[in-house]
Design a protein around this motif. Sequence first.
Motif, PDB file in Angstrom:
ATOM      1  N   ASP A  15      52.233  -1.712  62.245  1.00  0.00           N
ATOM      2  CA  ASP A  15      51.251  -1.932  63.323  1.00  0.00           C
ATOM      3  C   ASP A  15      49.832  -2.115  62.754  1.00  0.00           C
ATOM      4  OD1 ASP A  15      50.361   0.574  62.589  1.00  0.00           O
ATOM      5  OD2 ASP A  15      50.723   1.525  64.522  1.00  0.00           O
ATOM      6  N   GLY A  16      49.699  -2.105  61.422  1.00  0.00           N
ATOM      7  CA  GLY A  16      48.391  -2.364  60.817  1.00  0.00           C
ATOM      8  C   GLY A  16      47.620  -1.115  60.411  1.00  0.00           C
ATOM      9  N   THR A  17      48.109   0.069  60.809  1.00  0.00           N
ATOM     10  CA  THR A  17      47.424   1.311  60.437  1.00  0.00           C
ATOM     11  C   THR A  17      47.460   1.492  58.921  1.00  0.00           C
ATOM     12  OG1 THR A  17      48.354   2.275  62.450  1.00  0.00           O
ATOM     13  CG2 THR A  17      47.297   3.803  60.909  1.00  0.00           C
ATOM     14  N   GLU A  18      46.296   1.454  58.274  1.00  0.00           N
ATOM     15  CA  GLU A  18      46.255   1.635  56.825  1.00  0.00           C
ATOM     16  C   GLU A  18      46.312   3.131  56.520  1.00  0.00           C
ATOM     17  OE1 GLU A  18      42.772   0.756  54.294  1.00  0.00           O
ATOM     18  OE2 GLU A  18      44.047  -0.844  53.492  1.00  0.00           O
ATOM     19  N   VAL A  19      47.283   3.539  55.733  1.00  0.00           N
ATOM     20  CA  VAL A  19      47.537   4.971  55.554  1.00  0.00           C
ATOM     21  C   VAL A  19      47.336   5.448  54.118  1.00  0.00           C
ATOM     22  CG1 VAL A  19      49.260   6.778  55.823  1.00  0.00           C
ATOM     23  CG2 VAL A  19      49.109   4.980  57.511  1.00  0.00           C
ATOM     24  N   LEU A  20      47.692   4.633  53.130  1.00  0.00           N
ATOM     25  CA  LEU A  20      47.524   5.050  51.733  1.00  0.00           C
ATOM     26  C   LEU A  20      46.677   4.039  50.993  1.00  0.00           C
ATOM     27  CD1 LEU A  20      51.190   6.168  50.897  1.00  0.00           C
ATOM     28  CD2 LEU A  20      49.279   7.607  51.656  1.00  0.00           C
ATOM     29  N   ARG A  21      45.755   4.559  50.185  1.00  0.00           N
ATOM     30  CA  ARG A  21      44.834   3.685  49.453  1.00  0.00           C
ATOM     31  C   ARG A  21      44.822   4.075  47.981  1.00  0.00           C
ATOM     32  NH1 ARG A  21      42.486   5.476  54.269  1.00  0.00           N
ATOM     33  NH2 ARG A  21      41.961   3.806  55.713  1.00  0.00           N
ATOM     34  N   ASP A 212      43.698  13.136  50.986  1.00  0.00           N
ATOM     35  CA  ASP A 212      42.894  13.199  52.204  1.00  0.00           C
ATOM     36  C   ASP A 212      42.641  11.778  52.666  1.00  0.00           C
ATOM     37  OD1 ASP A 212      41.438  14.119  54.327  1.00  0.00           O
ATOM     38  OD2 ASP A 212      39.734  14.838  53.143  1.00  0.00           O
ATOM     39  N   ALA A 213      42.953  11.514  53.914  1.00  0.00           N
ATOM     40  CA  ALA A 213      42.776  10.178  54.483  1.00  0.00           C
ATOM     41  C   ALA A 213      43.329   9.086  53.560  1.00  0.00           C
ATOM     42  CB  ALA A 213      41.296   9.931  54.801  1.00  0.00           C
ATOM     43  N   GLY A 214      44.502   9.359  53.003  1.00  0.00           N
ATOM     44  CA  GLY A 214      45.186   8.323  52.243  1.00  0.00           C
ATOM     45  C   GLY A 214      44.730   8.140  50.816  1.00  0.00           C
ATOM     46  N   ARG A 215      43.791   8.980  50.360  1.00  0.00           N
ATOM     47  CA  ARG A 215      43.333   8.884  48.972  1.00  0.00           C
ATOM     48  C   ARG A 215      43.586  10.196  48.244  1.00  0.00           C
ATOM     49  NH1 ARG A 215      39.881   4.507  48.471  1.00  0.00           N
ATOM     50  NH2 ARG A 215      38.936   3.866  50.442  1.00  0.00           N
ATOM     51  N   VAL A 216      43.810  10.093  46.923  1.00  0.00           N
ATOM     52  CA  VAL A 216      43.921  11.291  46.098  1.00  0.00           C
ATOM     53  C   VAL A 216      42.506  11.779  45.839  1.00  0.00           C
ATOM     54  CG1 VAL A 216      44.645  12.239  43.878  1.00  0.00           C
ATOM     55  CG2 VAL A 216      46.070  10.529  45.041  1.00  0.00           C
ATOM     56  N   VAL A 217      42.173  12.990  46.317  1.00  0.00           N
ATOM     57  CA  VAL A 217      40.809  13.504  46.142  1.00  0.00           C
ATOM     58  C   VAL A 217      40.722  14.569  45.045  1.00  0.00           C
ATOM     59  CG1 VAL A 217      40.046  12.878  48.465  1.00  0.00           C
ATOM     60  CG2 VAL A 217      41.110  15.115  48.083  1.00  0.00           C
ATOM     61  N   ALA A 218      41.848  15.103  44.614  1.00  0.00           N
ATOM     62  CA  ALA A 218      41.849  16.077  43.516  1.00  0.00           C
ATOM     63  C   ALA A 218      43.271  16.195  42.999  1.00  0.00           C
ATOM     64  CB  ALA A 218      41.366  17.443  44.004  1.00  0.00           C
TER      65      ALA A 218
END
Length: 229
Positions: A15-21, A212-218
């Motif tokens: 559906d276009g929802t971007e989930v992982l970056r 967090d929000a599809g990104r590795v933050v730590a």
Amino acid sequence: TPLLELDDVTFAYPDGTEVLRGVSLSVPAGGRVALVGPSGAGKSTVLALVEGFYPLTGGAIRWAGTDVRDLPRAALRARLGYVEQEAPVLAGSLRDNLLLAAPEATDPELWAVLADVGLTEVVQRSPRGLDVPVGDDGVLLSGGERQRLAIARSLLARPAVLLLDEPTASLDARNEGLLRRTLAAAAADRALLVVAHRLSTVLDSDEIVVLDAGRVVARGTHDELVETS
Ligand code: ADP
Ligand code: ADP
């Protein structure tokens, strides 16, 4: 070469929802990797992609160096044991539920795995032993008991990598401790990728990846993460 590797994975749902970056992580043979982060961070989506539910938008997932797109789906599934958050209990006996994953398992093997996940009390509540009916028409299992049954079922199939989605979400402290020891023992001969909200669940992981929000933050061991936060 890691057993399982996510290399710069990007993903959007149909559906276009971007989930992982740009998510990268690797699970070595016998390694215990945890994925933690708030609800909606994309943790369950990572597991769904590892299982091959959806094509990636970018990057690659590799199994022992081979892109999963080049692996037959059945071969992939045979190596993965996925325990979902709301694991189903099928109508029938406890034994039926366990044998689904491992039809050849013997009663002593079933008892051993039930002890590992702390479910022997459920069996002992009934004079019928392993034939105790569970599911809608039998003994009602609590959420935690259903979860542990699902984990027992997966352990019996001896997958190379066990994927666990919030394995301790509905367990009390005693059972969480028991399960952590079980998972540590299970990791001796298979790899674990565990998803959790709480760091306490995954204290003994070799690596914790914070999403967090599809990104590795730590990323790091529990002690490393606690020092830097
Ligand atoms: P987590 O497991 O960390 O809670 P999820 O992977 O379940 O996160 O969800 C990440 C994001 O993807 C959320 O914003 C969620 O609403 C969205 N999402 C999950 N499943 C779908 C789907 N099937 N279609 C569209 N969006 C989805
Ligand atoms: P949360 O981790 O926030 O509790 P869930 O794990 O319940 O979120 O997942 C949220 C949504 O993500 C679900 O409604 C479902 O559509 C989607 N989802 C999660 N895991 C999978 C999966 N393994 N396969 C397909 N869709 C999934």
